[in-house]
Design an enzyme around this catalytic site. Structure first.
Site, short mmCIF file in Angstrom:
data_model
loop_
_atom_site.label_atom_id
_atom_site.label_comp_id
_atom_site.label_asym_id
_atom_site.label_seq_id
_atom_site.Cartn_x
_atom_site.Cartn_y
_atom_site.Cartn_z
N CYS A 121 0.72 -1.21 -0.10
CA CYS A 121 0.11 -0.08 0.09
C CYS A 121 0.87 1.07 -0.17
O CYS A 121 0.36 2.36 -0.25
CB CYS A 121 -0.88 0.10 1.17
SG CYS A 121 -2.12 -1.41 1.23
N HIS A 259 -2.86 7.41 2.78
CA HIS A 259 -3.36 6.08 2.20
C HIS A 259 -4.82 5.79 2.66
O HIS A 259 -5.28 5.70 3.83
CB HIS A 259 -2.49 4.81 2.56
CG HIS A 259 -2.83 3.39 2.10
ND1 HIS A 259 -3.53 3.35 1.29
CD2 HIS A 259 -3.08 2.49 2.90
CE1 HIS A 259 -3.97 1.96 1.32
NE2 HIS A 259 -3.64 1.23 2.33
N ASN A 289 -10.15 0.07 0.57
CA ASN A 289 -8.78 0.13 0.16
C ASN A 289 -8.32 -0.46 -1.13
O ASN A 289 -8.17 -1.66 -1.31
CB ASN A 289 -8.11 -0.86 1.31
CG ASN A 289 -6.77 -0.77 1.55
OD1 ASN A 289 -6.03 -0.18 0.68
ND2 ASN A 289 -6.08 -1.21 2.80
#
Ligand code: COA
Length: 336
Positions: A121, A259, A289
């Site tokens: 990520c 993020h 996500n």
């Protein structure tokens, strides 16, 4: 107002174009609650997620990446012939071999340098760091794409992870600009406990076989609470480092684009930094996500909402499997 004496400047580079591609299919929390023992209320209160986009059968990471890259080039008023390198940040490549970036380059009609960055990520910030250095030192226009199809590596029957992830891609074109600044960046990693967030099987340590398929250990698993705590502390740590190195305070940050894993993580990072919540951009409610794609998707979302203005200081921060983390400061410039 400067908080400290700057120790590192950013690279003389700006974002010349932004582009996104979200798969057409939208899956809401209520859709998931029809097939999993979960609820819209549980997902919303624990994560802030309301819906996510899911790739169509046969639609792979490179398909999303190429579409986002094309949109970013159009946005920049450039063609692929102007680009000297194509970096794809992904942890869900089309294939183990080759990388996804060469496939994207071929789709775009380019024989420029093309390589993947896998920092999970945090991959987009790692990719930006590499691209900013390349662009500032003679490589001209560089494409950085964050692209993922996380829903392909998640067990759709495992409610502890299936509700969290979505698919998508976002891309930026970086170009040299003596009046601009991208950085400083702070990157870090701790690989001592990879099982905190991983796919245990399917790589060279334990290739897929009948037992792996039976136990489902090729799917992504995580220790959610540990991931949560590390995400908050590492993102805040990275953010503090870049602010300190740039010699600015949190009051100088116009927008925080972190993020997009979980709205509670974003809120906790903002609160640790002393950043007012209205300067914390949230897109995870609509995207879920999307791992390495989440920051460029959120950046484009912020621009669409009129939240990016010429000269704004934008703080980026990410955390992911590895563990990896990173932060960077971007001075937003409207395209002349
Ligand atoms: N629906 C309903 N219940 C669920 C569920 C779901 N989708 N997923 C898990 N649960 C249950 C668990 O089985 C557990 O039940 P138990 O207490 O009976 O054992 C319970 O909910 C866990 O609840 P809680 O401890 O309150 O969850 P949480 O507040 O820790 O939130 C996460 C869980 C996963 C949302 C949170 O830990 C998190 O966001 N972690 C980070 C994940 C992440 O962002 N990963 C990627 C980072 S890049």
């Amino acid at each position: 107002m400067s908080a400290t004496t700057p120790t590192r400047a950013g690279a003389p580079v700006r974002v010349a174009g932004l582009g996104v591609r979200l798969p057409d299919r939208v899956v809401t929390n209520d859709d998931l609650a029809k097939v999993l023992d979960t609820s819209d209320e549980w997902i919303r209160t624990r994560t802030g997620i309301r819906q996510r986009h899911v790739a169509a059968p046969g639609e792979a990471t490179s398909d999303l990446a190429a579409a986002a890259a094309t949109a970013a080039l159009d946005d920049a008023g450039l063609t692929v012939a102007d680009v000297t390198a194509i970096i794809v940040a992904t942890t869900t490549p089309d294939h183990t071999i080759p990388g996804t970036a060469p496939l994207v380059a071929a789709r775009l009609g380019s024989e420029a340098a093309a390589f993947d960055v896998n920092a999970a990520c945090s991959g987009f910030i790692y990719g930006l760091r590499v691209a900013a250095g390349m662009s500032a030192t003679g490589d001209g226009a560089v494409l950085v794409i964050g692209a993922e199809t996380l829903t392909r590596v998640v067990d759709p029957t495992d409610r502890s992870v299936a509700v969290l992830f979505g698919d998508g891609a976002g891309a930026v074109v970086l170009v040299p600009d003596d009046t601009a600044s991208f950085g400083p960046f702070s990157l870090g990693a701790d690989g001592s406990e990879p099982s905190m967030l991983w796919t245990a099987s399917g790589g060279t340590r334990r290739p897929v076989d009948a037992v792996v398929l039976e136990e489902g250990s090729h799917f992504l698993t995580m220790r959610g609470g540990d991931v949560y705590r590390n995400a908050v502390s590492r993102m805040a740590q990275g953010a503090r480092t870049v602010l300190e190195e740039a010699g600015i305070g949190v009051e100088d940050v116009d927008l925080f684009v972190g993020h997009q894993a979980n709205v509670r993580i974003l809120d906790a990072v903002a609160s640790r930094l002393g950043l007012p919540s209205e300067r914390n951009h949230v897109a995870v409610d609509r995207h879920g996500n999307t791992s390495a794609a989440s920051i460029p998707l959120a950046l484009a979302d912020a621009r669409d909402q009129g939240r990016l203005h010429d000269g704004d200081t934008v703080l980026l921060a990410a955390f992911g499997a590895g563990l990896t983390w990173g932060a960077g400061l971007l001075t937003w410039k409207d395209t002349p």
